[in-house]
Design an enzyme around this catalytic site. Structure first.
Site, PDB file in Angstrom:
ATOM      1  N   GLY A 279     -18.160   4.536   1.517  1.00  0.00           N
ATOM      2  CA  GLY A 279     -19.373   4.597   2.327  1.00  0.00           C
ATOM      3  C   GLY A 279     -20.492   3.824   1.663  1.00  0.00           C
ATOM      4  O   GLY A 279     -20.887   2.747   2.093  1.00  0.00           O
ATOM      5  N   TYR A 320     -32.041  13.787  -5.972  1.00  0.00           N
ATOM      6  CA  TYR A 320     -31.142  13.446  -7.095  1.00  0.00           C
ATOM      7  C   TYR A 320     -31.843  12.667  -8.199  1.00  0.00           C
ATOM      8  O   TYR A 320     -31.167  12.030  -9.013  1.00  0.00           O
ATOM      9  CB  TYR A 320     -29.969  12.581  -6.620  1.00  0.00           C
ATOM     10  CG  TYR A 320     -29.322  12.952  -5.317  1.00  0.00           C
ATOM     11  CD1 TYR A 320     -28.578  14.121  -5.193  1.00  0.00           C
ATOM     12  CD2 TYR A 320     -29.423  12.118  -4.208  1.00  0.00           C
ATOM     13  CE1 TYR A 320     -27.970  14.444  -3.988  1.00  0.00           C
ATOM     14  CE2 TYR A 320     -28.808  12.438  -3.008  1.00  0.00           C
ATOM     15  CZ  TYR A 320     -28.084  13.606  -2.907  1.00  0.00           C
ATOM     16  OH  TYR A 320     -27.475  13.915  -1.727  1.00  0.00           O
ATOM     17  N   CYS A 345     -46.821  16.639   1.477  1.00  0.00           N
ATOM     18  CA  CYS A 345     -47.513  17.584   0.604  1.00  0.00           C
ATOM     19  C   CYS A 345     -46.579  18.234  -0.399  1.00  0.00           C
ATOM     20  O   CYS A 345     -46.347  19.453  -0.343  1.00  0.00           O
ATOM     21  CB  CYS A 345     -48.185  18.646   1.455  1.00  0.00           C
ATOM     22  SG  CYS A 345     -49.309  17.882   2.606  1.00  0.00           S
TER      23      CYS A 345
END
Ligand code: LLP
Length: 421
Positions: A279, A320, A345
């Site tokens: 992918g 990550y 925020c």
């Protein structure tokens, strides 16, 4: 060769200046290069054609990385199949024209409806992740008077040495059937109606930048195939899982030629059909997230470059700690040090800390690079921010492949119960 490059100091995707796309379609905006996707897919195909015949392998693009119908149509046209993990992704793959005979269904918790739909369509293979799922699938298939091609996903207990949140092949991860317990399950499968357990599948994680963990996992799979054949299972397929990692910053992923040679040496002597599910390495470096600078804020000790793109558009840095290089649409000498942030925020809405860039001002266009995989697909409406539109570039052409969501679209989905008055 990367198709996103500076030409005359202006950042281009193929033959299109990215500033003109920002102007035409607005920002934040995902842009993908058709030539780059094509080049990346062909790199897999060519590497495997050097070690195998075309009928002996299928490249099932992992739809989850970027499931836009135009991207799927492009890849389907190049000969790709699809790896899907939901009924929604199956609908997308089919709508884009990828035939059911090239679709692999992976995933740790498929619903009964999803399984039924996959059986009815006659997809290439269902990758089963547990004994419970195999029993359920057998009952469904028998009822539908079908025999389903199944690979059991095994967990080889190999550390992929990637980010903890995208590692999947360790004993403690939720994925697959423990490789040592697999033979017993394959033995049971022999007696289950509606099941043809014809393959072994493995996937140990994503963004692997070394061949070593792949090699360990594939060696374990090869041993298993030999064992299974001895006990009477007619194994004809091996599914190698996701593809190799890519360069976000300074990673040096292995060349696909070496990957293919490794597969030739370890898996191909088994005389099986090889399935792979890349992918990220197909679409990752083909995409950028274009954004405009909203302004520069001078903090007590830092300068914040505030973009109009945020963590809801590109979650990877917040989720990550991922690095997505930021390239200004106009090349100039780096003179400033910025923390690059979005307007959401949360402190986690930060793309870069202490990044050296040219002096930028409100309205300037920048690109968050290598955002074609797990970018748009993981975006959300947090802070009631509509999903960004997507554009596909090919040579001098560009086309909108997903229209911008509007706030109106979002409000329309909510309902206020009558009893609230
Ligand atoms: N096959 C299976 C069974 C998978 O679980 C995955 C990815 C793939 C194939 C495709 O792997 P690839 O070739 O893309 O490495 N959202 C994370 C990545 C999650 C990957 C999940 N599974 C990220 O942004 O890094």
């Amino acid at each position: 060769m990367l198709t996103t490059q500076y030409k005359n100091k202006k950042l281009h995707m193929e033959d299109v200046a990215l500033e003109t796309l920002a102007e035409k379609y607005g920002t934040p905006l995902y842009c993908y290069s058709a030539a780059q996707i094509t080049q990346n897919f062909n790199a897999y195909r060519d590497a495997f054609l050097k070690v195998s015949a075309p009928e002996n392998f299928t490249i099932c693009y992992a739809t989850k990385a970027n499931s836009n119908l135009a991207v799927l149509r492009l890849l389907g046209g190049l000969g790709a199949g699809a790896d899907i993990v939901s009924g929604g992704e199956m609908a997308r793959a089919l709508a884009a024209g990828i035939p059911a005979s090239k679709i692999v269904f992976s995933g740790v918790g498929k619903s009964e409806d999803e399984l039924r739909a996959a059986i009815a369509k006659g997809i290439f293979q269902i990758n089963v992740e547990s004994e419970e799922e195999l029993v359920q699938l057998s009952a469904l298939a028998a009822k539908m008077k079908k025999k389903v091609p199944v690979s059991i996903r095994v967990n080889p207990d190999v550390d992929a040495k990637t980010h903890a949140k995208i590692t999947t092949g360790k004993k403690e991860n939720k994925f697959g059937v423990d490789i040592d317990r697999a033979p017993a399950l394959y033995k049971k499968a022999l007696k289950m109606p509606g099941i043809d357990a014809l393959g072994v599948a493995v996937h140990i994680g994503s963004q692997l930048t070394s061949l070593t963990p792949f090699k360990r996992a594939y060696e374990r799979v090869a041993e298993l195939v030999v064992k299974l054949r001895k006990q009477g299972n007619d194994i004809r397929r091996v599914d190698l899982g996701g593809g190799i990692g890519i360069t976000y910053k300074d990673e040096t992923p292995p060349d696909l030629t070496f990957y293919a040679l490794m597969v030739r040496d370890i898996i191909m002597p088994l005389n099986v059909h090889v399935v792979m599910e890349p992918g990220r390495s197909i679409v990752g470096n083909a995409g950028v997230l274009l954004s405009r600078v909203r302004g520069v804020k001078k903090g007590a000790s830092k300068k914040f470059l505030i973009l109009d793109a945020a963590m809801n558009d590109l979650m990877r840095p917040a989720l990550y700690d991922a690095y997505h290089a930021i390239w200004p649409a106009r090349l100039a000498a780096a003179k400033e040090t910025y923390d690059v942030v979005g307007p959401v925020c949360e402190t986690g809405d930060t793309f870069h800390i202490g990044e050296k860039l040219p002096a930028l001002k409100a309205g300037d266009v920048v690109a968050l690079m290598t955002s074609g995989a797990y970018g748009a697909v993981m975006s959300s409406n947090y802070n009631t921010r509509p999903l960004a539109p997507e554009v596909l570039v090919s040579g001098k052409k560009s086309a909108l492949i997903r229209r911008a969501q509007t706030v109106e679209d979002l409000l329309k989905q909510d309902q206020i119960p009558e009893w609230l008055g």
